[in-house]
Design an enzyme around this catalytic site. Structure first.
Site, PDB file in Angstrom:
ATOM      1  CG  ASP A   1      53.481  55.177  33.389  1.00  0.00           C
ATOM      2  OD1 ASP A   1      52.541  54.860  32.622  1.00  0.00           O
ATOM      3  OD2 ASP A   1      54.672  55.250  33.016  1.00  0.00           O
TER       4      ASP A   1
ATOM      5  CG  HIS B   1      41.540  59.359  55.168  1.00  0.00           C
ATOM      6  ND1 HIS B   1      42.593  58.591  55.604  1.00  0.00           N
ATOM      7  CD2 HIS B   1      41.913  60.645  55.393  1.00  0.00           C
ATOM      8  CE1 HIS B   1      43.556  59.374  56.069  1.00  0.00           C
ATOM      9  NE2 HIS B   1      43.162  60.622  55.949  1.00  0.00           N
TER      10      HIS B   1
END
Length: 496
Positions: free
Chosen positions: A406, A184
């Site tokens: 994707d 992060h």
């Protein structure tokens, strides 16, 4: 109270997951280096801003993505090669992800480069089929074996660790999962989606795709000289726990629960939560206020005069005007909004009043508030997370978790976090998975969402506010909350 058999019961449903054991075999470890030259040389370093170095950012964010076998070619071995080759290509413009973190003076983090660092990909397999894992649309702590942890890795370790750890697990049915751990400190949720989207597009096309071009430029958030802290920043206050809240959550084994919140519920809740000042509220304001009140009621927090805190992340990108942030910036640009209220006012007061406080805290995040946050951390750098009387909410419905993932085999069945039990004072709003989520995940009100929370059964409290008119259509409006964003706080640092 609404009957369990009422049509309205479908407006808010608990989703269940199975306690499944997933046997995993690690086949090989694949260090991934940039596929071409990069501007960093061994011994060099990069500046991290104070927003990157907030104590809540000193974590890895674990997420998992599942892909069905029908979306894959017959050559399963090509999956790992395609992903690793694309990752190597995208690491050229995203070369800082190949570095390591270390503490410099005053405990501040910086990014440094050594020889042969890179990122880590892990190839694994399981003889199980994806169908044996249960409902793949409901986050399940049993999926933890799909996220790789180094042998003897200390909890919450980030120093001298690979900043990207990706585990590809091939299942017996031909499907696979991608378990991703991303530090992060390098990027917030929007930055992570930018990186993930570039990796996926590169894998899908077979050539490097970066749109937008990544921008590091962490000097944008350097503190002022001298620092000028212009707000009290109650989100960082060190408060000794004087209520039963923290003890009631941590003394017993936390249990993760997941609820489906329909668009009709969100729309009706928003209509009930409108503050009296006629200035309106967002759907997030209403949901956050309602979850906070219900959460405190369910835990029966005492004493009633104790002041609790609700914190949530606000995406500050739209706030930055002079100058604006450069396109493609993928670092941390979130500030914590904070609402404070005595227990008594939360459980006995009106939803409209709590919603107004949430709205005001959200709108209080300004360009000056961002600069003041940077300066506050420079002057008084927090050393640990403060849990006293606090609930943290994080909204992932704004992240393109499904659209960005994707890699050429279709979108994932599920994309998101796995396990919140290490942080029982955090709840997450998630986009609902499945094909119907594609194209709608970037708005809070257009699609159902998942509420992921630890240790609280919300059934009765949420039913109490269900509408009495079952014929009301509850169609949601299309108002956006573009500034509300989730920070990746699934794992946190807990110090005694």
């Amino acid at each position: 109270m609404t009957s369990k058999h009422s049509p309205m019961a479908s407006w808010f449903q608990e989703l269940h997951f199975s306690d499944t054991h997933i046997p995993i075999t690690i086949d090989r470890m694949i260090p991934v280096m940039p596929a071409g030259p990069v501007p960093a040389v061994p011994g060099s370093s990069l500046y991290l801003s104070n927003l990157d170095d907030m104590i809540g950012a000193r974590v890895f964010t674990p997420t998992v993505y599942f892909y069905r076998s029908r979306d894959l070619s017959s050559n399963r071995e090509a999956v790992v090669k395609t992903l690793s080759d694309a990752l190597a290509r995208v690491l050229v413009p995203y070369y800082p992800l190949c570095g390591r973190l270390r503490e410099a003076k005053n405990g501040k983090l910086e990014l440094f480069f050594g020889p042969e660092q890179g990122v880590l990909m892990v190839e694994a397999h399981s003889d199980m089929a994806l169908a044996e894992l249960g409902d793949l649309t409901v986050p399940n702590p049993a999926w933890l074996p799909l996220i790789y942890r180094l042998p003897n890795e200390e909890p919450y370790k980030i120093i001298d660790m690979p900043l990207v750890i990706a585990q590809v697990t091939l299942f017996g049915c031909g499907g696979f999962s991608l378990g991703l751990r991303l530090c992060h400190c390098i990027c917030d949720g929007f930055g992570a989606m930018q990186f993930l989207g570039a990796w996926a597009a590169t894998a899908k096309s077979g050539t490097l795709v970066t749109n937008p071009e990544p921008c590091w430029d962490r000097d944008f958030f350097k503190p002022r000289d001298p620092p000028m802290v212009k707000y009290p920043h109650s989100e960082f206050l060190r408060i000794e726990e004087g209520s039963s809240l923290t003890m009631s959550l941590w003394k017993s084994k936390p249990v993760q629960k997941c609820y489906r919140v329909s668009s009709q519920f969100q729309a009706h809740l928003k209509s009930l939560a409108q503050p009296d000042d006629m200035l309106g509220c967002s759907t997030f304001d209403a949901m956050a206020a309602h979850v906070w009140r219900s959460w405190v009621k369910a835990l029966d927090v005492k004493p009633l005069d104790y002041v609790l805190r609700l914190t949530f992340s606000v995406n500050a990108r739209p706030k930055l005007k002079t100058p604006p942030l450069k396109q493609g910036f993928y670092g941390n640009v979130v500030c914590l909004a904070c609402v404070m209220s005595p227990v008594h006012d939360l459980i006995n007061g009106r939803l409209q009043d709590t919603t107004r406080m949430v709205r005001e805290a959200r709108l209080n995040i300004s360009e000056e508030y961002v600069r003041s946050t940077v300066d506050y951390i420079e002057v008084d750098r927090p050393r640990r997370l403060e849990f006293g009387g606090k609930l943290t909410m994080t909204q992932w419905t704004r992240f393109s978790l499904y659209e960005s993932a994707d890699f050429g085999w279709g979108g994932p069945i599920y994309a998101g976090p796995i396990d919140l039990t290490p942080t029982p004072q955090v709840c997450v709003f998630l986009p609902e998975g499945g094909t119907e989520a594609i194209g709608t995940i970037n708005t809070f009100t257009l699609a159902p969402l998942l509420l992921l929370v630890v240790g609280v059964a919300f059934d009765s409290e949420f039913e109490l506010i269900a509408p009495a008119d079952e014929d009301e259509d509850g169609d949601p409006d299309e108002e956006d909350d573009p500034e509300v964003a989730g920070e990746f706080v699934i794992e946190v640092v807990v110090e005694p």
